[in-house]
Write a protein that holds these residues in place. Structure first.
Motif, mmCIF file in Angstrom:
data_model
loop_
_atom_site.group_PDB
_atom_site.id
_atom_site.type_symbol
_atom_site.label_atom_id
_atom_site.label_comp_id
_atom_site.label_asym_id
_atom_site.label_seq_id
_atom_site.Cartn_x
_atom_site.Cartn_y
_atom_site.Cartn_z
ATOM 1 N N PHE A 14 6.219 5.490 4.638
ATOM 2 C CA PHE A 14 5.527 7.199 5.557
ATOM 3 C C PHE A 14 6.379 7.058 6.561
ATOM 4 O O PHE A 14 7.253 6.810 7.494
ATOM 5 C CB PHE A 14 4.455 6.193 5.592
ATOM 6 C CG PHE A 14 3.273 7.146 6.610
ATOM 7 C CD1 PHE A 14 3.268 7.755 5.751
ATOM 8 C CD2 PHE A 14 3.030 7.084 7.954
ATOM 9 C CE1 PHE A 14 1.880 8.821 6.128
ATOM 10 C CE2 PHE A 14 2.247 7.924 8.701
ATOM 11 C CZ PHE A 14 1.374 8.762 7.793
ATOM 12 N N SER B 5 -4.692 9.122 9.010
ATOM 13 C CA SER B 5 -4.877 9.840 7.838
ATOM 14 C C SER B 5 -5.676 9.469 6.202
ATOM 15 O O SER B 5 -5.987 9.898 5.404
ATOM 16 C CB SER B 5 -3.118 9.700 7.250
ATOM 17 O OG SER B 5 -2.628 9.107 7.064
ATOM 18 N N ARG B 6 -5.938 7.667 6.444
ATOM 19 C CA ARG B 6 -5.968 7.449 5.524
ATOM 20 C C ARG B 6 -7.799 6.596 5.805
ATOM 21 O O ARG B 6 -8.432 6.082 5.521
ATOM 22 C CB ARG B 6 -5.715 5.967 5.505
ATOM 23 C CG ARG B 6 -3.895 6.229 4.993
ATOM 24 C CD ARG B 6 -3.694 7.127 3.567
ATOM 25 N NE ARG B 6 -2.284 6.755 3.245
ATOM 26 C CZ ARG B 6 -1.473 8.256 3.336
ATOM 27 N NH1 ARG B 6 -1.935 8.465 4.049
ATOM 28 N NH2 ARG B 6 -0.190 7.315 3.279
ATOM 29 N N TYR C 83 -0.683 7.152 10.339
ATOM 30 C CA TYR C 83 -0.445 5.894 9.065
ATOM 31 C C TYR C 83 -2.527 6.117 8.838
ATOM 32 O O TYR C 83 -3.446 6.246 7.910
ATOM 33 C CB TYR C 83 -0.855 5.357 8.048
ATOM 34 C CG TYR C 83 -0.475 5.016 7.580
ATOM 35 C CD1 TYR C 83 0.557 5.019 6.585
ATOM 36 C CD2 TYR C 83 -1.638 3.751 6.928
ATOM 37 C CE1 TYR C 83 -0.375 4.720 4.525
ATOM 38 C CE2 TYR C 83 -2.287 3.392 5.846
ATOM 39 C CZ TYR C 83 -1.136 3.676 5.093
ATOM 40 O OH TYR C 83 -0.992 3.129 3.296
ATOM 41 N N LEU D 247 0.711 -1.244 0.040
ATOM 42 C CA LEU D 247 0.540 0.106 0.036
ATOM 43 C C LEU D 247 0.409 1.521 -0.330
ATOM 44 O O LEU D 247 0.573 2.558 -0.883
ATOM 45 C CB LEU D 247 -0.251 0.318 1.012
ATOM 46 C CG LEU D 247 -2.330 -1.254 1.258
ATOM 47 C CD1 LEU D 247 -2.687 -0.679 3.048
ATOM 48 C CD2 LEU D 247 -2.809 -1.086 -0.099
ATOM 49 N N ASP D 248 1.773 1.387 0.400
ATOM 50 C CA ASP D 248 2.622 2.436 0.664
ATOM 51 C C ASP D 248 4.377 2.045 1.197
ATOM 52 O O ASP D 248 4.684 1.087 1.546
ATOM 53 C CB ASP D 248 2.181 3.555 1.794
ATOM 54 C CG ASP D 248 2.321 4.858 1.512
ATOM 55 O OD1 ASP D 248 3.030 5.252 0.838
ATOM 56 O OD2 ASP D 248 1.174 5.465 2.251
ATOM 57 N N ARG E 192 -1.252 -5.340 2.730
ATOM 58 C CA ARG E 192 -2.409 -5.418 2.679
ATOM 59 C C ARG E 192 -2.129 -6.907 3.480
ATOM 60 O O ARG E 192 -1.874 -7.865 1.823
ATOM 61 C CB ARG E 192 -2.887 -5.451 2.059
ATOM 62 C CG ARG E 192 -5.166 -6.039 2.433
ATOM 63 C CD ARG E 192 -5.753 -5.037 1.633
ATOM 64 N NE ARG E 192 -6.387 -3.622 2.218
ATOM 65 C CZ ARG E 192 -7.008 -2.989 3.617
ATOM 66 N NH1 ARG E 192 -7.282 -3.838 4.469
ATOM 67 N NH2 ARG E 192 -7.133 -2.000 3.534
ATOM 68 N N LEU F 213 -8.965 4.278 8.402
ATOM 69 C CA LEU F 213 -8.731 3.051 8.509
ATOM 70 C C LEU F 213 -8.929 2.657 9.140
ATOM 71 O O LEU F 213 -9.772 2.540 10.781
ATOM 72 C CB LEU F 213 -7.359 2.325 8.443
ATOM 73 C CG LEU F 213 -5.923 3.020 6.331
ATOM 74 C CD1 LEU F 213 -4.742 1.695 7.244
ATOM 75 C CD2 LEU F 213 -6.638 1.784 5.601
#
Length: 148
Positions: free
Chosen positions: A61, A116-117, A113, A57-58, A73, A119
């Motif tokens: 970060f 901010s997303r 994280y 996904l990233d 994921r 989730l």
């Protein structure tokens, strides 16, 4: 931290890279693993995880709390991966080098994280050890509640 280099007084500047030879002896405490080695290890860990069905996904970060090397994921779970490169295990395995302070920084960064997303998924913290022998994966390497 090791001894300061002989010569000019310490002014807070950090050499951009270790070039080997005598300067590497003096600056090993600043950059024991080159940035290039770290990037190669992260790429190897990424390919290792992709081959096992993880979706990346990233990468890298960063927040004021710290940095997470890889966010992936695995099914319904979001996995925060710390990549550790070790050329030798003389001073402990790669997994052992992720101490409580580092765990704390990873968890705080993971919280930032997730927020901010937006989730709302289960979170897990893994370590991938990269060595000349290959990659070794430690799923659920530490517990977020214990790290805080």
């Amino acid at each position: 931290m090791g001894p300061l280099p002989i010569g000019k007084p310490w002014r807070g500047s950090v050499p951009r890279r270790c070039t080997g030879g005598l300067s590497a002896l003096f600056f090993n405490w600043v950059c024991p693993v080159s940035k290039e080695s770290g990037l190669k290890a992260e790429r190897a860990a990424e390919e290792f995880l992709k081959a096992r069905g993880y979706a990346i996904l990233d990468r890298n970060f960063r927040t004021r709390f710290g940095e997470i090397d890889l966010v992936a994921r695995d099914g319904d779970m979001v996995v925060f991966v710390e990549v550790r490169f070790r050329s030798r295990d003389d001073f402990g395995s790669a997994q052992e080098t992720v101490g409580r302070e580092k765990q704390h920084r990873i968890v705080r960064t993971a919280q930032a994280y997730a927020q901010s997303r937006g989730l709302d998924a289960a979170l897990r913290f893994d370590v991938v050890a990269v060595s000349p022998r290959g990659c070794e994966h430690f799923p659920d390497a530490f517990d977020a509640l214990e790290a805080l």
